[in-house]
Design an enzyme around this catalytic site. Structure first.
Site, mmCIF file in Angstrom:
data_model
loop_
_atom_site.group_PDB
_atom_site.id
_atom_site.type_symbol
_atom_site.label_atom_id
_atom_site.label_comp_id
_atom_site.label_asym_id
_atom_site.label_seq_id
_atom_site.Cartn_x
_atom_site.Cartn_y
_atom_site.Cartn_z
ATOM 1 N N ASP A 1 61.107 -59.311 73.805
ATOM 2 C CA ASP A 1 60.719 -58.768 72.501
ATOM 3 C C ASP A 1 61.922 -58.349 71.654
ATOM 4 O O ASP A 1 63.012 -58.130 72.168
ATOM 5 C CB ASP A 1 59.830 -57.531 72.695
ATOM 6 C CG ASP A 1 58.466 -57.884 73.266
ATOM 7 O OD1 ASP A 1 58.279 -59.038 73.689
ATOM 8 O OD2 ASP A 1 57.603 -56.992 73.307
ATOM 9 N N HIS B 1 63.494 -57.080 76.806
ATOM 10 C CA HIS B 1 64.020 -57.150 75.437
ATOM 11 C C HIS B 1 65.337 -57.892 75.474
ATOM 12 O O HIS B 1 66.255 -57.462 76.185
ATOM 13 C CB HIS B 1 64.198 -55.729 74.875
ATOM 14 C CG HIS B 1 62.900 -54.985 74.746
ATOM 15 N ND1 HIS B 1 62.295 -54.376 75.815
ATOM 16 C CD2 HIS B 1 62.086 -54.788 73.677
ATOM 17 C CE1 HIS B 1 61.158 -53.821 75.410
ATOM 18 N NE2 HIS B 1 61.000 -54.056 74.111
HETATM 19 ZN ZN ZN Z 1 59.124 -54.330 70.359
#
Ligand code: ZN
Length: 441
Positions: free
Chosen positions: A260, A405
């Site tokens: 993400d 991430h």
């Molecule tokens: Zn996020």
């Protein structure tokens, strides 16, 4: 003698270029509103330096302007604006394909963003319709339907063969939007929801080598690229044989790594590692980063990974008005489509996993599946590659969707190790959509 030499030089310069084609340059039409003194349209278009081709382009751009002025209906708000940009997706000796991307802002009405493809016959200097390119007979239709059906069935997308055949009948009857590049025919279809509306159409590229008897002979031949272009990136690519390593064994263990908040400068190292281990991942990207990292996005799609929508700039969607929600999701979809020549994300991951019935309903009615996770590595909090790696490995199991991430070096370091070691343990690393599909999630 001199004249002959000059003539020969002139001839060889022409011969080096494709016949009749000089470099495409860009033109711009603007006008200034009498009421606001601001430009109220800006239209960029390609100039071919060929009278017949330039006349086609001119007619096309005038249509955008006429449509916009009709919507203005004489009113003139300071915010009203039409912007048209274009990309040359393929510039060849047989055909050239241009995508026009337009955005109309008319106050009091939602923005209208659209993309349209124009295919030009470079020999006869005319615009090509689908009927000029695709043979209009039963056998051609059947071949095309079978190719699409077999492909989507294998991908687990189409539930009934009838759906696709019906879709194809509709599309062929009224197929305006298609494109050709050097090696493929590109159709815009919605295999999830057969319909001829414009919503959620995905570019489906089919290699010309599979289309004997479907395309007329002139268009079956591979074309050459006479000028660098912005190639279209297809959501689905039908080619033969399927690329090695892309075949998923439904009986084997599989999990999905998801990244993400990018794309980021770190993303290519993840792509390198996925490529080495014939693996795929899903990248939930922020709309405001898309243009900066468009080459990375195009590469991810080309290599079989998936791009999902993660909003424009990461608000908690539950706190937004309906208009803000629409913008956060819609502008991100549009940015991804523009950056990739039409790739349409099918998944949306709400920032922070923050969702409610309004958000869920919005996504559902806009062709997006809400995509959460079942393993949280907390990698945003614990910036320690060893800790994150151990969390991934400890939670690795069939059907897991792991949240990471790709903006933290520690997370990327952990992911690179995990990709290698998960593959060594026999896991298939698949996209989130593939995991849903194969695990009925
Ligand atoms: Zn996020």
């Amino acid at each position: 003698m001199m004249a002959v030499v000059l003539l020969l030089i002139a001839f060889s310069i022409i011969a080096l270029r494709s016949p009749g084609l000089t470099e495409i340059t860009t033109g711009r039409k603007t006008n200034v509103s009498k009421a606001t003194f601001l430009k109220n349209y800006t239209v960029h278009y390609p100039i071919f330096h060929d009278a017949a081709l330039d006349a086609i382009i001119s007619r096309h751009t005038e249509e955008y302007i006429a449509h916009f002025e009709k919507r203005l209906a004489g009113k003139n708000d300071i915010r009203d604006h039409l912007t048209v940009n274009y990309e040359a997706n393929h510039v060849g000796t047989i055909t050239t394909s241009i995508t026009f991307i337009s955005k109309e802002t008319v106050s009091g009405q939602p923005d209208v963003i659209s993309s349209q493809h124009l295919v030009l016959d470079m020999q006869n200097k005319k615009q090509l319709t689908a009927q000029d390119v695709i043979a209009q007979n039963l056998s051609a239709r059947q071949t095309l339907a079978k190719l699409l059906h077999d492909y989507f069935k294998q991908a687990g997308v189409v539930s009934s063969p009838l759906e696709l055949v019906n879709l194809l009948e509709l599309q062929l009857a009224d197929l305006h939007d298609f494109s050709l590049d050097a090696h493929s025919l590109i159709l815009y279809l919605n295999p999830h929801q057969p319909s001829i509306t414009n919503a959620g159409l995905a570019p489906v590229a089919i290699d010309k080598s599979l289309l004997g008897g479907v395309l007329y002979d002139t268009y079956t031949k591979p074309d050459s690229d006479v000028q660098p272009a912005d190639p279209l990136v297809a959501s689905y690519h039908i080619q033969s044989p399927p690329p090695a390593g892309n075949i998923i064994n439904p009986d084997g263990r599989m999990l999905a790594l998801t990244f993400d908040d990018g794309p980021d400068n770190l993303t290519p190292s993840v792509l390198d590692r996925l490529d080495t281990y014939q693996s795929h991942a899903t990248f939930f990207v922020l709309g405001h980063l898309v243009d900066t990292y468009k080459a990375t996005l195009q590469r991810a799609i080309r290599e079989g990974s998936e791009i999902g929508n993660h909003s424009w700039n990461h608000p908690d969607l539950r706190s937004l008005s309906p208009a803000e929600l629409e913008w956060q999701v819609g502008a991100t979809q549009a940015a991804i489509q523009v950056a990739t020549g039409g790739y349409t994300p099918r998944l949306m991951r709400p920032p922070y996993g923050g969702t409610n019935s309004l958000v869920a309903h919005y996504l559902e009615t806009h062709g997006l599946r809400q995509a959460l996770w079942n393993v949280d590595t907390d990698d945003w909090r614990d910036r320690d590659a060893e800790v994150i790696y151990n969390r991934i490995m400890a939670n690795a199991a069939d059907g897991r969707i792991i949240l990471l991430h790709d903006i933290h070096p520690t997370s990327v370091q952990a992911a690179l190790r995990a990709i290698r070691d998960l593959k060594a343990q026999g896991f298939q690393l698949v996209t989130a959509s593939d995991l849903y599909r194969y695990r009925g999630m």
